[in-house]
Design a protein around this motif. Structure first.
Motif, PDB file in Angstrom:
ATOM      1  N   ASP A   1       0.769  -0.974  -0.077  1.00  0.00           N
ATOM      2  CA  ASP A   1       0.191  -0.138   0.123  1.00  0.00           C
ATOM      3  C   ASP A   1       0.751   1.201   0.108  1.00  0.00           C
ATOM      4  O   ASP A   1       0.608   2.450  -0.766  1.00  0.00           O
ATOM      5  CB  ASP A   1      -1.022   0.194   1.150  1.00  0.00           C
ATOM      6  CG  ASP A   1      -1.880   1.175   1.267  1.00  0.00           C
ATOM      7  OD1 ASP A   1      -2.781   1.332   0.460  1.00  0.00           O
ATOM      8  OD2 ASP A   1      -1.644   2.012   2.097  1.00  0.00           O
ATOM      9  N   GLU A   2       2.180   1.256   0.676  1.00  0.00           N
ATOM     10  CA  GLU A   2       2.970   2.460   0.639  1.00  0.00           C
ATOM     11  C   GLU A   2       3.474   2.545  -0.695  1.00  0.00           C
ATOM     12  O   GLU A   2       3.754   3.736  -0.946  1.00  0.00           O
ATOM     13  CB  GLU A   2       3.842   2.313   1.921  1.00  0.00           C
ATOM     14  CG  GLU A   2       4.684   3.410   1.970  1.00  0.00           C
ATOM     15  CD  GLU A   2       3.860   4.438   2.828  1.00  0.00           C
ATOM     16  OE1 GLU A   2       4.249   5.636   2.637  1.00  0.00           O
ATOM     17  OE2 GLU A   2       2.929   4.205   3.563  1.00  0.00           O
ATOM     18  N   VAL A   3       3.851   1.307  -1.383  1.00  0.00           N
ATOM     19  CA  VAL A   3       4.777   1.319  -2.457  1.00  0.00           C
ATOM     20  C   VAL A   3       3.409   2.245  -3.570  1.00  0.00           C
ATOM     21  O   VAL A   3       3.994   2.806  -4.142  1.00  0.00           O
ATOM     22  CB  VAL A   3       5.032   0.096  -2.851  1.00  0.00           C
ATOM     23  CG1 VAL A   3       5.446   0.016  -4.525  1.00  0.00           C
ATOM     24  CG2 VAL A   3       6.204  -0.567  -2.289  1.00  0.00           C
ATOM     25  N   ALA A   4       2.305   1.573  -3.610  1.00  0.00           N
ATOM     26  CA  ALA A   4       1.307   2.347  -4.468  1.00  0.00           C
ATOM     27  C   ALA A   4       1.232   3.739  -4.303  1.00  0.00           C
ATOM     28  O   ALA A   4       1.047   4.449  -5.062  1.00  0.00           O
ATOM     29  CB  ALA A   4       0.095   1.535  -4.333  1.00  0.00           C
ATOM     30  N   LYS A   5       1.096   3.853  -3.111  1.00  0.00           N
ATOM     31  CA  LYS A   5       1.095   5.565  -2.682  1.00  0.00           C
ATOM     32  C   LYS A   5       2.052   6.351  -3.363  1.00  0.00           C
ATOM     33  O   LYS A   5       1.879   7.373  -3.873  1.00  0.00           O
ATOM     34  CB  LYS A   5       0.865   5.796  -1.155  1.00  0.00           C
ATOM     35  CG  LYS A   5      -0.842   5.273  -0.685  1.00  0.00           C
ATOM     36  CD  LYS A   5      -0.790   5.641   0.895  1.00  0.00           C
ATOM     37  CE  LYS A   5      -2.127   4.899   1.415  1.00  0.00           C
ATOM     38  NZ  LYS A   5      -1.933   5.435   2.961  1.00  0.00           N
TER      39      LYS A   5
END
Length: 767
Positions: A106-110
């Motif tokens: 999720d942090e990578v996608a953000k």
């Protein structure tokens, strides 16, 4: 006391004692060493993670749930492999049970979306996946991402670097920004809302080098390092990329899309006497003409001249001799057609055993000049595509949000962030900065720009004319003054270092020193405006080798050797103004390339600046076609083809030849020439639709002269054409003409452009 007893330390065995660990070897009578017990309030030690080997297929469901369903992103197989290695290394065996993998992904996608990455998560797709993972890895502890620590770099003082993916690494990928998407509104409140803080002048050599991938139907970043001496393969890629861009743009046009399975979509069609059903237009590759003599076809190809002097049409499959003696131009006298342009030709193929001037015979095959010739019946340019359609922002939802469901909204064409990644946020900032806030400012500022072209400083009248223009704006209120002044060459009438010392480097510097004296008379403009200087063909150092002829483009700015006095004038003016209580940036002078780009508020305002005498070159090289009205057997199809090519598109001149404006239906020759020029350039989608010997282009920087997607405004400074301002397919095109028009009356002429309204106005005064 028993001598064999082990020595004791009674204090250490008391209840509640701090150290309760006895000696490690009581049988040998060794003293007990005090071991400190960990206090309840002490910070826990960092938990180590035992890496595991995580197969990509095992991680795929979690990645699909996080990237696709939650963030509307598509992850490629190579990116999934990279993420599987990263999660297995940093999350260990708790990647599934403790939910560590989902939080990391999720942090990578953000960060991917924040960095302006494309809808497909893949290395080189608008952002660097490796840079994102390296940044996240440095902030992880125990398989978890520490909150608030994903901030790889401190934003520079320039607000263009705050919250924007403007930074680019050596690989050409955008860097991550530390601002969180959920905190965007809070961060925006801390930014300076002065419009000039959001102005960015981008040189042609700093633009992202993009190429269109036909297989993936997407733009990719060219990773090879640009050079002035590239291999010959790059020259071929220059024209191939131009053809692929026009081809994909053409297939997106409704007139070239089949209506099978699509209901309610209006499309342009032609009727045929041999077929009962209606069909849309279809393109035929040149190689497919073999064996189809006497049949009618629609071709898309590049006009070129064969070594024998014959006119040919070339596409990616081959070339064919072209006969345009009976061709009809669509619209009639509405555009220029010259070698080096990509055109649509409708006609009949006639096969012969041997074509005059052709090296290969009638059965030459694919890849060369096929036998026979193609008799053109009608010819037109490829239809232009509006900017909002190219970016997929042509539809607005009920909430007012811009939809980017299609097009190339994820592509960062300028290096300031893509439309889909930064567009919504930049619109909010633009509204605050340009409309103003009642408690912040008395009146909303007007975003105006003044454009002057062919400012010949070696002409003594030019300095007096500049004083007149500067006086006009110096007396205005601060909110009404232009934010930007654009001065374009040629700054001398004769090429420097050419002709026995005339207009040499010493004289050239003296001309700019004289300009610095004039600028110093208007410190208010120097303190509150940005001055942009764009060179022409007579300016150094390219003119030292071309002697004033067409030099290679893009070309570098004027060297600093000649600009020191003007920079000193700006420094002196800024030192006299106290800015401690103001958020307004200092006035500055920017020396940029030709062509160049002005970006206001990221991807929202894209203004192209180009100085070149295009109209004269078009008149010299255009094909002379004689229309034959007696052989117009398919008039309906010709009219339809003209509409597909943009014949019905609004081309509205703003200021041209006002002497006959009261006559109904009157179109002056100047207006007609301006329309031809604008339609030709924008339909071709390039600033230089000419063969390389006629207008040289640096092969590795050819993407800098592309006009796709269409900019919001185009300053096409042509000293041989009359000044005009007109809008074509949503792109406002302006030509300021000559700064000092020919004539006995001393007159100065320039353009004032309103960025908010996207409208320019030709202004003319006597001095």
């Amino acid at each position: 006391m028993d001598p064999t007893a082990t020595p004791r330390h009674p204090d250490r065995f008391k209840m509640g004692a701090e150290d309760l660990i006895p000696s490690s070897s009581p049988a040998f009578g060794t003293p007990a060493r005090p071991f400190r017990m960990q206090k309840a309030h002490a910070a826990p030690t960092k938990t180590s993670i035992l890496p595991i080997l995580l197969p990509p297929s095992t991680l795929r469901p979690v990645a699909f749930r996080t990237f696709t369903r939650k963030h509307n992103l598509t992850i490629s197989s190579s990116a999934l492999q990279t993420l599987a290695v990263f999660v297995g290394k940093n999350c260990g065996s708790g990647w599934r049970e403790e939910g560590l993998a989902e939080r990391v992904l999720d942090e990578v996608a953000k960060n991917w979306k924040r960095a302006g990455g494309n809808v497909i998560v893949e290395e080189g797709k608008g952002a660097s996946l490796q840079s994102i993972l390296q940044t996240i890895e440095g902030s992880m502890s125990g398989g978890r991402v520490a909150t608030g620590k994903v901030n790889p770099q401190d934003a520079s003082a320039n607000p263009l670097n705050i919250g924007l993916d403007t930074g680019r690494n050596e690989a050409g990928s955008s860097t991550i920004e530390g601002t969180k998407s959920g905190d965007a509104d809070g961060d925006d409140s801390k930014l300076s809302l002065h419009p000039r803080n959001w102005l960015k002048v981008i040189e042609a050599f700093d633009l992202p080098r993009l190429t269109y991938n036909v297989d993936k139907k997407y733009f990719e970043t060219i990773k090879s390092k640009p050079t002035l001496f590239p291999p010959p393969l790059h020259k071929t890629a220059l024209f191939r990329d131009r053809y692929n861009l026009v081809y994909q743009r053409l297939l997106r046009n409704e007139s070239f899309q089949s209506s099978l399975g699509v209901a309610g979509v209006p499309s342009l069609r032609r009727s045929s006497s041999n077929m009962a059903t209606q069909q849309s237009y279809k393109l035929t590759p040149i190689a497919n003409l073999l064996g189809r003599s006497g049949s009618s076809h629609l071709l898309l190809g590049l006009l070129s001249m064969a070594p024998t002097g014959d006119l040919t049409l070339v596409d990616l499959t081959g070339s064919v001799a072209l006969d345009l003696s009976h061709a009809r131009m669509i619209p009639e006298d509405g555009a220029w057609f010259a070698p080096g342009m990509i055109v649509l030709v409708d006609g009949i193929y006639e096969e012969e055993e041997m074509v005059k001037g052709s090296v290969l015979g009638g059965n030459s095959g694919v890849g060369g000049t096929i036998g026979g010739h193609f008799v053109g019946v009608s010819i037109c340019g490829p239809p232009c595509e509006r900017r909002d359609i190219s970016l997929g922002t042509n539809s607005r939802q009920g909430s007012g949000e811009v939809s980017s469901s299609g097009g190339f909204g994820w592509v960062d064409f300028l290096g300031t962030g893509s439309e889909r990644a930064q567009g919504a946020r930049m619109r909010k900032i633009q509204d605050k900065a340009l409309r103003g806030e009642p408690e912040a400012m008395e009146a909303p500022p007007r975003l105006k720009m003044v454009v002057m072209s062919e400012v010949n400083l070696d002409n003594m009248r030019a300095l007096d004319a500049l004083r007149k223009v500067f006086n006009t704006y110096n007396d205005l209120a601060l909110v009404d003054r232009p934010q930007t002044f654009v001065l374009m060459g040629n700054f001398v009438q004769t090429a420097i270092i050419n002709g026995g010392g005339r207009a040499g480097s010493i004289e050239y510097k003296e001309h700019f020193d004289s300009l610095a004296i004039v600028l110093a008379e208007f410190p208010a403009l120097l303190q509150h405006s940005t001055f942009v200087f764009v060179p022409g063909d007579n300016d150094p150092w390219a003119s030292a080798f071309s002697a004033g002829a067409a030099s290679t483009i893009p070309r570098h700015p004027i060297p600093e050797l000649f600009t020191s006095r003007i920079k000193r004038a700006f420094a002196t003016a800024n030192s006299e103004l106290d800015r401690s209580q103001s958020s307004e940036p200092m006035g500055e002078v920017v020396w940029t390339s030709n062509p160049a780009r002005l970006s206001w508020f990221g991807p929202l305002q894209d203004i192209v600046i180009f100085r070149d005498d295009v109209s004269g070159r078009l008149r010299r090289t255009a094909i002379d076609m004689h229309s034959n009205n007696d052989e117009d057997d398919d008039a309906t199809m010709h009219e339809a083809l003209g509409s597909a090519a943009g014949n019905a598109v609004s081309i509205a001149p703003e200021v041209i030849d006002q002497g006959n404006e009261g006559k109904a239906g009157f179109v002056s020759p100047a207006a007609s020439g301006a329309r031809k020029l604008v339609k030709t350039i924008l339909d071709q989608g390039t600033l230089s639709p000419f063969p390389l010997p006629l207008r040289p282009v640096l092969w590795d920087h050819a993407s800098a002269v592309q006009l796709y997607p269409l900019p919001t405004a185009l300053i096409l400074a042509d000293s041989e054409a009359a000044p005009f301002c007109m809008t074509y397919e949503g792109c406002h095109v302006m030509n300021p003409g000559r700064f000092l028009p020919d004539g006995s009356v001393p007159t100065v002429r320039w353009i004032e452009y309103d960025v908010l309204r996207s409208r320019g106005k030709v202004k003319e005064e006597r001095y």
